[in-house]
Design a protein around this motif. Sequence first.
Motif, PDB file in Angstrom:
ATOM      1  N   SER A 247       0.814  -1.322  -0.050  1.00 14.04           N
ATOM      2  CA  SER A 247      -0.030  -0.076  -0.166  1.00 14.04           C
ATOM      3  C   SER A 247       0.953   1.224  -0.104  1.00 14.04           C
ATOM      4  N   SER A 248       0.600   2.355   0.312  1.00 13.95           N
ATOM      5  CA  SER A 248       1.179   3.586   0.239  1.00 13.95           C
ATOM      6  C   SER A 248       0.654   4.823   1.254  1.00 13.95           C
ATOM      7  N   ASN A 249       1.532   5.621   1.601  1.00 12.21           N
ATOM      8  CA  ASN A 249       1.181   6.682   2.370  1.00 12.21           C
ATOM      9  C   ASN A 249       0.281   7.587   1.574  1.00 12.21           C
TER      10      ASN A 249
ATOM     11  N   ALA B 134      -2.417   6.466   0.697  1.00 15.96           N
ATOM     12  CA  ALA B 134      -3.787   6.070   1.116  1.00 15.96           C
ATOM     13  C   ALA B 134      -4.372   6.786   2.330  1.00 15.96           C
TER      14      ALA B 134
ATOM     15  N   PRO C 182      -8.994   4.659   5.563  1.00 14.92           N
ATOM     16  CA  PRO C 182      -8.167   5.452   4.664  1.00 14.92           C
ATOM     17  C   PRO C 182      -8.822   6.936   4.333  1.00 14.92           C
TER      18      PRO C 182
ATOM     19  N   LYS D 240      -4.978   2.398  -3.685  1.00 13.39           N
ATOM     20  CA  LYS D 240      -4.114   1.738  -2.561  1.00 13.39           C
ATOM     21  C   LYS D 240      -5.286   1.284  -1.368  1.00 13.39           C
TER      22      LYS D 240
ATOM     23  N   GLU E  52      -6.140  -2.438  -0.056  1.00 12.17           N
ATOM     24  CA  GLU E  52      -6.379  -2.966   1.507  1.00 12.17           C
ATOM     25  C   GLU E  52      -7.672  -3.522   1.789  1.00 12.17           C
TER      26      GLU E  52
ATOM     27  N   CYS F 275      -0.737  -5.375   4.847  1.00  9.85           N
ATOM     28  CA  CYS F 275      -0.848  -4.074   3.954  1.00  9.85           C
ATOM     29  C   CYS F 275       0.116  -3.243   4.655  1.00  9.85           C
TER      30      CYS F 275
ATOM     31  N   ARG G 168       1.882   0.413   4.405  1.00  6.15           N
ATOM     32  CA  ARG G 168       1.679   1.702   3.767  1.00  6.15           C
ATOM     33  C   ARG G 168       3.254   2.346   3.535  1.00  6.15           C
TER      34      ARG G 168
ATOM     35  N   ILE H 285      -2.479  -3.735   8.859  1.00 11.97           N
ATOM     36  CA  ILE H 285      -1.925  -2.530   8.295  1.00 11.97           C
ATOM     37  C   ILE H 285      -0.885  -2.156   8.975  1.00 11.97           C
TER      38      ILE H 285
ATOM     39  N   TYR I 257       2.761   0.581   8.986  1.00 11.72           N
ATOM     40  CA  TYR I 257       3.572   1.842   8.307  1.00 11.72           C
ATOM     41  C   TYR I 257       4.801   1.427   7.903  1.00 11.72           C
TER      42      TYR I 257
END
Length: 246
Positions: free
Chosen positions: A107-109, A111, A139, A149, A153, A169, A171, A213, A215
């Motif tokens: 996933s990604s920041n 999101a 999100p 993204k 998730e 996931c 981020r 989830i 980071y």
Amino acid sequence: MHTVLLTGAGGRVGDAILDELADDYEWRLLDRDPLTGDLPGETVVADITDETAVREAMEGIDTVIHLAGDPRPEAPWDSVLRNNIDGTQTVFEAAVDAGVENVVFASSNHAVGAYETEARRPDLYREHDEFRLDGSELPRPGNLYGVSKAAGETLGRYYYDEYGLSVCCVRIGNLTKGHPPIDYERGQAMWLSYRDCAHLVDCAIQADYDYEIVYGISDNDRKYYSIDRAREVLGYEPQDNSAAHE
């Protein structure tokens, strides 16, 4: 040896993973473009929206690290829909049918990019843990790429709830090779080193979890995001800190 399918293997995250973990697993590397260089394992040239090709690549796999997709923050909807949402659903579906143990979803920041408002400035993140995002928040995408993204998730949550597929996931923050960006605070707060990226993915391959989830950043003095969940659930112990490069 544990067998891992790495989609989008030719990208920057794939480079970081293979830099450190090439000898640790039996790899199957999938990318839409031919891969070059001294690479471990076997390579597959395929698009993740090609269901037949993805299912063939999934045979005999223990873990999937799903990186493939359109990585552009400014990517248009038709591209993120096809590559990031439809493609991700194809990967999850094939993983379930192949009996894969777990999927690590990149996933990604982005999101949660829209949380960066005037009420949540870097000084609050830096000084107060309670202001840091920890993965329990909903999100809040700042662009259509972030929407895709967040959708990935949610697909991961569905495939865990419906089929029991373990999904992590991640981020991902600001991944760079070498030192972090030194010209702006946001880049330093979100920095993820190559070494810590590979370590985090290694932890996600090895750990026992249901749906998570977390980071993906290094242990920076400045943080927008909490890495407590990654420490607790995955055993993540990052070695790098953007402050060391100031």
